[in-house]
Design a protein around this motif. Structure first.
Motif, PDB file in Angstrom:
ATOM      1  N   UNK A 169      14.188  -1.622  -7.474  1.00 31.09           N
ATOM      2  CA  UNK A 169      14.336  -1.885  -8.607  1.00 31.09           C
ATOM      3  C   UNK A 169      12.611  -2.531  -9.124  1.00 31.09           C
ATOM      4  N   UNK A 170      12.290  -2.202 -10.262  1.00 33.59           N
ATOM      5  CA  UNK A 170      11.072  -2.666 -10.538  1.00 33.59           C
ATOM      6  C   UNK A 170       9.960  -1.708 -10.445  1.00 33.59           C
ATOM      7  N   UNK A 171      10.040  -0.588  -9.715  1.00 35.69           N
ATOM      8  CA  UNK A 171       8.901   0.208  -9.361  1.00 35.69           C
ATOM      9  C   UNK A 171       8.246   0.901 -10.626  1.00 35.69           C
ATOM     10  N   UNK A 172       9.140   1.181 -11.531  1.00 34.94           N
ATOM     11  CA  UNK A 172       8.751   1.732 -12.773  1.00 34.94           C
ATOM     12  C   UNK A 172       7.941   0.884 -13.610  1.00 34.94           C
ATOM     13  N   UNK A 173       8.222  -0.394 -13.923  1.00 34.89           N
ATOM     14  CA  UNK A 173       7.669  -1.290 -14.707  1.00 34.89           C
ATOM     15  C   UNK A 173       6.282  -1.877 -13.942  1.00 34.89           C
ATOM     16  N   UNK A 174       6.501  -2.149 -12.991  1.00 33.53           N
ATOM     17  CA  UNK A 174       5.166  -2.784 -12.372  1.00 33.53           C
ATOM     18  C   UNK A 174       4.790  -2.285 -11.107  1.00 33.53           C
ATOM     19  N   UNK A 175       4.074  -1.052 -11.155  1.00 35.51           N
ATOM     20  CA  UNK A 175       3.783  -0.327  -9.974  1.00 35.51           C
ATOM     21  C   UNK A 175       3.317  -0.934  -8.885  1.00 35.51           C
ATOM     22  N   UNK A 176       2.061  -1.455  -9.255  1.00 40.09           N
ATOM     23  CA  UNK A 176       1.065  -2.045  -8.155  1.00 40.09           C
ATOM     24  C   UNK A 176       1.660  -3.208  -7.468  1.00 40.09           C
ATOM     25  N   UNK A 177       2.385  -4.086  -8.584  1.00 41.63           N
ATOM     26  CA  UNK A 177       2.858  -5.274  -7.831  1.00 41.63           C
ATOM     27  C   UNK A 177       4.120  -4.956  -6.864  1.00 41.63           C
ATOM     28  N   UNK A 178       4.681  -3.881  -7.413  1.00 37.37           N
ATOM     29  CA  UNK A 178       5.996  -3.466  -6.618  1.00 37.37           C
ATOM     30  C   UNK A 178       5.301  -2.872  -5.023  1.00 37.37           C
ATOM     31  N   UNK A 179       4.330  -2.116  -5.089  1.00 37.76           N
ATOM     32  CA  UNK A 179       3.695  -1.639  -4.025  1.00 37.76           C
ATOM     33  C   UNK A 179       3.049  -2.979  -3.007  1.00 37.76           C
ATOM     34  N   UNK A 180       2.676  -3.802  -3.815  1.00 39.30           N
ATOM     35  CA  UNK A 180       2.066  -5.034  -2.891  1.00 39.30           C
ATOM     36  C   UNK A 180       3.077  -5.873  -2.210  1.00 39.30           C
ATOM     37  N   UNK A 181       4.231  -5.858  -2.978  1.00 38.85           N
ATOM     38  CA  UNK A 181       5.354  -6.370  -2.167  1.00 38.85           C
ATOM     39  C   UNK A 181       6.005  -5.584  -1.118  1.00 38.85           C
ATOM     40  N   UNK A 182       6.105  -4.290  -1.470  1.00 42.30           N
ATOM     41  CA  UNK A 182       6.470  -3.613  -0.078  1.00 42.30           C
ATOM     42  C   UNK A 182       5.625  -3.815   0.995  1.00 42.30           C
TER      43      UNK A 182
END
Length: 231
Positions: A169-182
């Motif tokens: 969830x959220x990977x398409x809307x905020x890719x960089x933030x999603x990756x940083x969270x992972x």
């Protein structure tokens, strides 16, 4: 990878480890002294959930088939046979006031029982619908129905929260933030693995040439942990 962690060990916790960390700490926000219920406590996700929850100082109740109960007790988990006729009543014997969080991958009608066990201020995290996987018809309907229940429960003024968790969830809307969270959450999981708070569950390690045997073993329902293929 931190020193002292093999590629095989790391592989067992990458996806499942991130998912469990996020459910525990980003959704349920588990704290020391709380009580949680984990369905499928011996499974790929459940086995890491119970370890991380115990590492956070929570009391852990876990459902699983009877053959896995000794292993769960060794991890400090209070085991319950998932075939128990009145599972909700059995959990209430252990936690009369309910639990602070329920992690449910089963879905289906049983999700109502999981919700009934959540204490005021607590959280239900639903992350699957395993009980409906063999149903005929539209495969999306059970998931949509579960998502609808979650939204309804959150609309009620009952001081309880419900989430439908999806790691993507959220990977398409905020890719960089999603990756940083992972990246941040995987770092926490690997640190827990290195400390010994989480043990890599490796049921078997086989060469890629034995992939058919690995699949049969994985589908047998007789193992606990990952079957890892080594190319």
């Amino acid at each position: 990878m931190p020193d002292g962690i093999s590629a095989t060990e790391a592989e067992t916790v990458v996806l499942n480890g991130i998912a469990t960390w996020q459910m525990l700490h980003r959704k349920a926000r588990i704290r020391a002294g709380q009580t949680v219920l984990v369905h499928g406590a011996n499974g790929g996700v459940g086995s890491i959930l119970v370890q991380l929850a115990a590492g956070a100082g929570a009391t852990v109740i876990g459902t699983a088939s009877a053959r896995h109960h000794d292993a769960l007790r060794q991890r400090g988990v209070i085991p319950i046979d998932y075939r128990t006729p009145d599972l909700v009543a059995r959990v209430r014997e252990i936690a009369p006031d309910g639990v602070d969080a329920v992690f449910d991958h089963v879905g289906g009608p049983g999700i109502v029982g999981s919700w009934s066990l959540v204490a005021p201020g607590g959280t239900l995290v639903a992350y699957g619908s395993a009980s409906t996987r063999d149903d005929t018809g539209n495969k999306q309907w059970p998931v949509l129905k579960l998502f609808g229940r979650v939204r309804l429960w959150n609309a009620l003024p009952n001081r309880r929260h419900a989430y439908f968790y999806n790691i993507w969830a959220g990977r398409a809307l905020a890719k960089e933030r999603f990756r940083a969270r992972l990246r941040a959450d995987l770092t926490q999981v690997l640190a827990a693995l290195r400390r010994g708070d989480v043990t890599a569950q490796i049921a078997a390690e086989l060469p890629l040439t034995r992939v058919a045997e690995a699949l049969r073993l994985s589908e047998s329902g007789t193992i606990a942990g990952k079957v890892v293929l080594t190319p």
